[in-house]
Design a protein around this motif. Structure first.
Motif, PDB file in Angstrom:
ATOM      1  N   THR A 123      81.043   2.914 105.288  1.00  0.00           N
ATOM      2  CA  THR A 123      82.025   2.688 104.229  1.00  0.00           C
ATOM      3  C   THR A 123      82.348   4.009 103.539  1.00  0.00           C
ATOM      4  N   THR A 124      83.614   4.193 103.172  1.00  0.00           N
ATOM      5  CA  THR A 124      84.030   5.438 102.505  1.00  0.00           C
ATOM      6  C   THR A 124      83.793   5.371 101.000  1.00  0.00           C
ATOM      7  N   GLU A 125      83.352   4.217 100.526  1.00  0.00           N
ATOM      8  CA  GLU A 125      83.050   4.094  99.097  1.00  0.00           C
ATOM      9  C   GLU A 125      81.915   5.057  98.752  1.00  0.00           C
ATOM     10  N   PRO A 126      82.113   5.895  97.733  1.00  0.00           N
ATOM     11  CA  PRO A 126      81.068   6.879  97.413  1.00  0.00           C
ATOM     12  C   PRO A 126      79.732   6.209  97.087  1.00  0.00           C
ATOM     13  N   MET A 127      78.671   6.854  97.468  1.00  0.00           N
ATOM     14  CA  MET A 127      77.334   6.315  97.210  1.00  0.00           C
ATOM     15  C   MET A 127      77.034   6.373  95.714  1.00  0.00           C
ATOM     16  N   PRO A 128      76.577   5.260  95.117  1.00  0.00           N
ATOM     17  CA  PRO A 128      76.226   5.269  93.688  1.00  0.00           C
ATOM     18  C   PRO A 128      75.144   6.307  93.391  1.00  0.00           C
ATOM     19  N   GLU A 129      75.190   6.863  92.187  1.00  0.00           N
ATOM     20  CA  GLU A 129      74.247   7.912  91.805  1.00  0.00           C
ATOM     21  C   GLU A 129      72.801   7.434  91.902  1.00  0.00           C
ATOM     22  N   GLU A 130      72.590   6.134  91.548  1.00  0.00           N
ATOM     23  CA  GLU A 130      71.226   5.592  91.594  1.00  0.00           C
ATOM     24  C   GLU A 130      70.659   5.681  93.012  1.00  0.00           C
ATOM     25  N   GLU A 131      71.527   5.317  93.999  1.00  0.00           N
ATOM     26  CA  GLU A 131      71.076   5.350  95.395  1.00  0.00           C
ATOM     27  C   GLU A 131      70.819   6.780  95.859  1.00  0.00           C
ATOM     28  N   LYS A 132      71.667   7.707  95.363  1.00  0.00           N
ATOM     29  CA  LYS A 132      71.474   9.116  95.723  1.00  0.00           C
ATOM     30  C   LYS A 132      70.122   9.609  95.230  1.00  0.00           C
ATOM     31  N   LYS A 133      69.752   9.160  94.009  1.00  0.00           N
ATOM     32  CA  LYS A 133      68.458   9.562  93.452  1.00  0.00           C
ATOM     33  C   LYS A 133      67.309   8.962  94.248  1.00  0.00           C
ATOM     34  N   GLU A 134      67.565   7.749  94.782  1.00  0.00           N
ATOM     35  CA  GLU A 134      66.518   7.068  95.542  1.00  0.00           C
ATOM     36  C   GLU A 134      66.295   7.693  96.913  1.00  0.00           C
ATOM     37  N   GLU A 135      67.356   8.343  97.461  1.00  0.00           N
ATOM     38  CA  GLU A 135      67.256   8.931  98.799  1.00  0.00           C
ATOM     39  C   GLU A 135      66.114   9.952  98.902  1.00  0.00           C
ATOM     40  N   PRO A 136      66.035  10.921  97.918  1.00  0.00           N
ATOM     41  CA  PRO A 136      64.910  11.865  98.002  1.00  0.00           C
ATOM     42  C   PRO A 136      63.559  11.153  97.913  1.00  0.00           C
TER      43      PRO A 136
END
Length: 466
Positions: free
Chosen positions: A396-409
């Motif tokens: 999906t081209t919908e930008p990743m929510p900031e919360e999920e970005k923080k969870e990635e690391p």
């Protein structure tokens, strides 16, 4: 003060100076500049406004930066609005399909993708944002699905209008992105090549994949077709519910033997995406008048990066046959590659229209395994390459929510922690093994010590006797 009044007032000021100071030499008059008409001024202002807008137009795109592992596909920001040629449309992309060919392209094994750097992606869905000249059957605001040779894994894409198809009512963007490549491939193989008819049997490899599920659904549109499908045991329940009559676990059983047990004469149609030795097996499994349709070489894909041994093995076992053998066996072998049909617009449109009619009738429906953000493309590719998906993988081209970005690391940290824990466990096992070895050595040494003591005692006894 208007622009048109300025030259006149300047001229009056010069005349006044000349009258009050006759002794002085007349000063050179500033060059007269004609003011542009109001309309021209407006156009110039509009142009001035447009240039920054064009320059500031940005969009995100996935780019294959080189051949290799999952990290070779990177998310980049591109600048400048793509230009439209006659017959083209600009699509604001909402969702993209991930295909097995994209995995092969990442390793340099798919020749229809230009050399890196390049944006992959053969299918997507979205909304028409602009139309070029000579486009009459598409308008701004149309919801469309798109098929193209490459270049669709990005937020905006310019494609020929003939490569777009209107999305039916009720179909989501995710479903629309999952439909074109898998269903066109399955349809053309089964009906254009296979001439599927009632009471026939079909063997579908990778029955839980995108093409496999599409082919199974299409088989169900024909009366009394028996479907054999290979998939790992954990996927059997799902593919059986989807229409597979006889699921076979290819990891633990010989699928050739399993097919022969149920259908001794063999198969009417076999869809082969594997290549190599499996193509030989497929040919030998055909009934008289049977058709083998080969459409891939998945056996070449082994690991993140190109595995030269797997590639060489696949080529070594490449299927070849003499025409006389085909005649005597009453069998046919066909090859299908959608990437080489990109110029056959009429053929593809015809197939797509039939598929969309079947969708409207409720006879086919894409199964979405999971949806991933563009930032997660590496994880999505890994899941597909490890054969852990059931159905279609969607980006999906919908930008990743900031919360999920923080969870990635954090997820990465957890993976690292797990690796560390595993390493500790391995080290502990090794230490335990060493301790056990030492214990065994000690046990082995004990009898030797006893023997030594016995020898010493004997020596002492001998001395005393003397």
């Amino acid at each position: 003060m208007s622009g048109e009044d300025a030259p006149a007032q300047q001229q009056n000021a010069v005349d006044q100076k000349q009258e009050t100071k006759p002794a002085e030499e007349p000063k050179a008059e500033p060059p007269k500049t004609e003011s542009p008409p109001a309309a021209a001024t407006a156009d110039a202002a509009a142009t001035t406004e447009k240039v920054p807008e064009e320059e500031t137009f940005t969009y995100r795109a996935l780019v294959l930066t080189g051949y290799g592992g999952y990290d070779k596909v990177k998310l980049q920001v591109k600048k400048g609005k793509p230009a439209l040629k006659a017959g083209e449309v600009l699509v604001r992309v909402k969702a993209c399909g991930l295909n097995f060919a994209d995995l092969m392209a990442r390793q340099g094994l798919y020749d229809r993708l230009p050399s890196p750097p390049v944006t992959p992606g053969m299918e997507c869905s979205g909304v028409v944002e602009a139309v070029g000249e000579e486009v009459t059957d598409r308008k701004v605001g149309d919801k469309v699905m798109v098929v193209n040779r490459f270049g669709l894994w990005q937020e905006v894409a310019v494609v020929p209008a003939s490569h777009t198809f209107l999305i039916p009512e009720g179909m989501s963007f995710e479903e629309a992105a999952a439909l074109p490549v898998n269903y066109i491939t399955a349809y053309m193989m089964l009906f254009d090549f296979g001439n599927l008819r009632p009471n026939q049997s079909v063997l579908i490899h990778a029955a839980a994949g995108g093409v496999g599920i599409a082919a199974t659904q299409l088989c169900k549109t024909v009366k009394d077709v028996t479907v054999f499908g290979t998939a790992s045991a954990s996927k059997h329940e799902t593919i059986t519910e989807g229409g597979v009559t006889h699921p076979i676990d290819y990891r633990t059983k010989d699928y050739v033997e399993e097919v022969r047990k149920i259908s001794p004469k063999g198969m009417d149609i076999i869809l082969d995406p594997l290549g190599g030795s499996d193509t030989h097996k497929a040919y030998n499994l055909l009934k008289p008048m049977g058709k083998l349709i080969t459409y891939g070489a998945a056996n070449m894909l082994a690991g993140q990066k190109k595995n030269l041994i797997a590639v060489a093995k696949n080529w070594y076992h490449q299927f070849s046959i003499h025409t006389l053998s085909l005649i005597q066996g009453n069998k046919s072998v066909c090859g299908f590659h959608l990437g080489y049909l990109d110029g056959e617009t009429e053929l593809i449109t015809q197939a797509m229209n039939i598929i969309l009619d079947l969708y409207k009738e409720g006879k086919v429906k894409p199964r979405i395994d999971s949806t991933w953000h563009l930032e997660q493309v590496g994880d999505a590719m890994r899941k597909m390459q490890e054969r852990n998906n059931i159905g279609k993988m969607i980006l999906t081209t919908e930008p990743m929510p900031e919360e999920e970005k923080k969870e990635e690391p954090k997820k990465e940290d957890k993976k690292d922690d797990k690796k560390k824990d595993d390493k500790k466990k391995d080290d502990k096992k090794k230490d335990d093994a060493k301790k056990e070895e030492k214990k065994d050595d000690k046990k082995k040494e004990e009898p030797k010590k006893e023997e030594k003591k016995e020898e010493e005692k004997k020596e002492e006894v001998k001395k005393e006797e003397k």
